[in-house]
Design a protein around this motif. Structure first.
Motif, PDB file in Angstrom:
ATOM      1  N   ARG A  88       0.843  -1.189   0.000  1.00  0.00           N
ATOM      2  CA  ARG A  88       0.000   0.000   0.000  1.00  0.00           C
ATOM      3  C   ARG A  88       0.884   1.246   0.000  1.00  0.00           C
ATOM      4  O   ARG A  88       1.436   1.620   1.051  1.00  0.00           O
ATOM      5  CB  ARG A  88      -0.925  -0.006   1.221  1.00  0.00           C
ATOM      6  N   PRO A  89       1.048   1.889  -1.161  1.00  0.00           N
ATOM      7  CA  PRO A  89       1.939   3.056  -1.246  1.00  0.00           C
ATOM      8  C   PRO A  89       1.560   4.175  -0.289  1.00  0.00           C
ATOM      9  O   PRO A  89       2.433   4.840   0.278  1.00  0.00           O
ATOM     10  CB  PRO A  89       1.795   3.506  -2.710  1.00  0.00           C
ATOM     11  N   ASN A  90       0.256   4.412  -0.104  1.00  0.00           N
ATOM     12  CA  ASN A  90      -0.167   5.510   0.766  1.00  0.00           C
ATOM     13  C   ASN A  90       0.267   5.301   2.215  1.00  0.00           C
ATOM     14  O   ASN A  90       0.600   6.249   2.930  1.00  0.00           O
ATOM     15  CB  ASN A  90      -1.685   5.688   0.707  1.00  0.00           C
ATOM     16  N   CYS A  91       0.254   4.049   2.663  1.00  0.00           N
ATOM     17  CA  CYS A  91       0.662   3.718   4.029  1.00  0.00           C
ATOM     18  C   CYS A  91       2.123   3.285   4.089  1.00  0.00           C
ATOM     19  O   CYS A  91       2.687   3.171   5.176  1.00  0.00           O
ATOM     20  CB  CYS A  91      -0.207   2.593   4.587  1.00  0.00           C
ATOM     21  N   ASP A  92       2.691   3.029   2.935  1.00  0.00           N
ATOM     22  CA  ASP A  92       4.050   2.501   2.826  1.00  0.00           C
ATOM     23  C   ASP A  92       4.215   1.252   3.684  1.00  0.00           C
ATOM     24  O   ASP A  92       5.169   1.113   4.450  1.00  0.00           O
ATOM     25  CB  ASP A  92       5.092   3.556   3.217  1.00  0.00           C
ATOM     26  N   ARG A 126      -2.978   0.986 -12.674  1.00  0.00           N
ATOM     27  CA  ARG A 126      -4.043   0.110 -12.175  1.00  0.00           C
ATOM     28  C   ARG A 126      -4.015  -1.212 -12.943  1.00  0.00           C
ATOM     29  O   ARG A 126      -3.430  -1.300 -14.011  1.00  0.00           O
ATOM     30  CB  ARG A 126      -5.411   0.782 -12.341  1.00  0.00           C
ATOM     31  N   ALA A 162       9.007   2.354  -4.164  1.00  0.00           N
ATOM     32  CA  ALA A 162       8.539   3.645  -3.655  1.00  0.00           C
ATOM     33  C   ALA A 162       9.489   4.767  -4.068  1.00  0.00           C
ATOM     34  O   ALA A 162      10.689   4.543  -4.281  1.00  0.00           O
ATOM     35  CB  ALA A 162       8.418   3.595  -2.131  1.00  0.00           C
ATOM     36  N   LYS A 163       8.960   5.955  -4.165  1.00  0.00           N
ATOM     37  CA  LYS A 163       9.743   7.090  -4.669  1.00  0.00           C
ATOM     38  C   LYS A 163      11.009   7.329  -3.863  1.00  0.00           C
ATOM     39  O   LYS A 163      12.060   7.671  -4.418  1.00  0.00           O
ATOM     40  CB  LYS A 163       8.877   8.354  -4.679  1.00  0.00           C
ATOM     41  N   TRP A 217       7.489  -2.905  -2.716  1.00  0.00           N
ATOM     42  CA  TRP A 217       7.885  -1.935  -1.681  1.00  0.00           C
ATOM     43  C   TRP A 217       9.166  -1.201  -2.069  1.00  0.00           C
ATOM     44  O   TRP A 217       9.310  -0.008  -1.791  1.00  0.00           O
ATOM     45  CB  TRP A 217       8.054  -2.689  -0.371  1.00  0.00           C
ATOM     46  N   SER A 238       2.014   3.800 -10.176  1.00  0.00           N
ATOM     47  CA  SER A 238       0.722   4.479 -10.266  1.00  0.00           C
ATOM     48  C   SER A 238      -0.308   3.712 -11.088  1.00  0.00           C
ATOM     49  O   SER A 238      -1.494   4.039 -11.067  1.00  0.00           O
ATOM     50  CB  SER A 238       0.906   5.867 -10.895  1.00  0.00           C
TER      51      SER A 238
END
Length: 295
Positions: free
Chosen positions: A171-175, A216, A205-206, A202, A214
């Protein structure tokens, strides 16, 4: 030198052929000799990397090799051995750059090249020294449900892993990484293959390796990073000495990968390189953790 475009195409055609047959060439179940390295190695003992790992895994599965050491025809001769008559070699590649003489004064004018050459599995070669053949060893009778080396590896990455969800995902938003409860998995092989796949995502991530996360499901970017994550898991499973069997990659995933590969003959080589970078990044974090504990 073989035409670089032909080499890219030969590699891509090999992978596409395996996928169309329903085989994922990066999945490596245990073979008879458990002391034989799961990562393909050169005659010197050096591990192959990136796309060469996949090409040698494909060949190993097609021809049933239990050994994972490969060498050129000339290397076999230098050891006093001989490739058996009629044996077919396997394509691997060498990466490099060169600078034409007229561009030697320009640092930005180096030109990359990809050179293909042929290697043979040690099982295809006669009269090799005994050190190249692993002694036969029986597989353990009962599965091991908790593999400490993998647990330690995952812990040392620093990734936040939470069990108790209904699916496995990064989950990128929660990392963080969400995983189903451990007892929902059929085996430790399935669990660790899935967990290492999500850790592969994981790394993208940036603030880590900065890949495009990004997309889908169904998009080219999504399919591309799914392929990177699965190859990362396959490389890590080999490095850690565990079997790789994610199981949940359905026909829809295979179809999406085939679309990407058929549209870009460099895609599998790029994905393998990114997966190798991800695996290297995770191994480097092990060393950093060890250094901090020793300080």
């Amino acid at each position: 030198m073989q035409n670089i475009k032909d080499t890219y195409q030969r590699i891509t055609d090999t992978i596409v052929e395996q996928l169309e047959a329903g085989t994922k060439p990066w999945i490596r179940p245990w073979r008879g000799n458990v002391r034989s390295s799961l990562t393909p190695r050169r005659a010197t003992g050096e591990a192959y990397r990136g796309i060469n790992v996949l090409m040698l895994w494909v060949s190993g599965q097609m021809f049933g090799y239990e050994e994972n050491t490969w060498m050129t025809y000339r290397q076999a001769q230098d050891l006093g051995a001989q490739v058996r008559k009629g044996e077919k070699g396997t394509l691997v590649v060498k990466y490099g750059t060169f600078t034409p003489k007229e561009r030697e004064d320009d640092e930005d004018r180096s030109i990359p090249y990809l050179k293909g050459y042929t290697v043979f599995n040690v099982e295809q070669i006669e009269n090799l020294p005994d050190r190249f053949i692993s002694p036969a060893e029986e597989l353990p009778a009962a599965p091991v449900h908790h593999i400490e080396t993998v647990e330690t590896f995952v812990k040392n990455t620093g990734a936040s892993v939470n069990y108790g969800g209904t699916k496995a995902c990064y989950r990128p938003n929660c990392d963080d990484i969400l995983m189903p409860d451990r007892d929902r998995f059929d085996s430790e092989v399935h669990l660790y293959s899935t967990l290492l796949h999500e850790i592969g995502h994981w790394t993208g991530a940036k603030h880590r390796l900065d890949r495009d996360l990004s997309g889908r499901f169904g998009s080219a970017s999504y399919a591309a990073d799914e392929l990177v994550a699965e190859l990362t898991a396959s490389f890590l499973c080999a490095d850690l000495g565990v079997a790789h069997d994610p199981r949940d990659n359905t026909a829809a995933y295979l179809a999406s990968w085939l679309t990407v590969l058929k549209n870009d003959k460099r895609a599998i080589i790029t994905a393998a390189a990114k997966a190798q970078s991800a695996a290297d990044y995770l191994h480097d974090r092990q060393l950093s953790k060890e250094d901090s504990q020793a300080a």
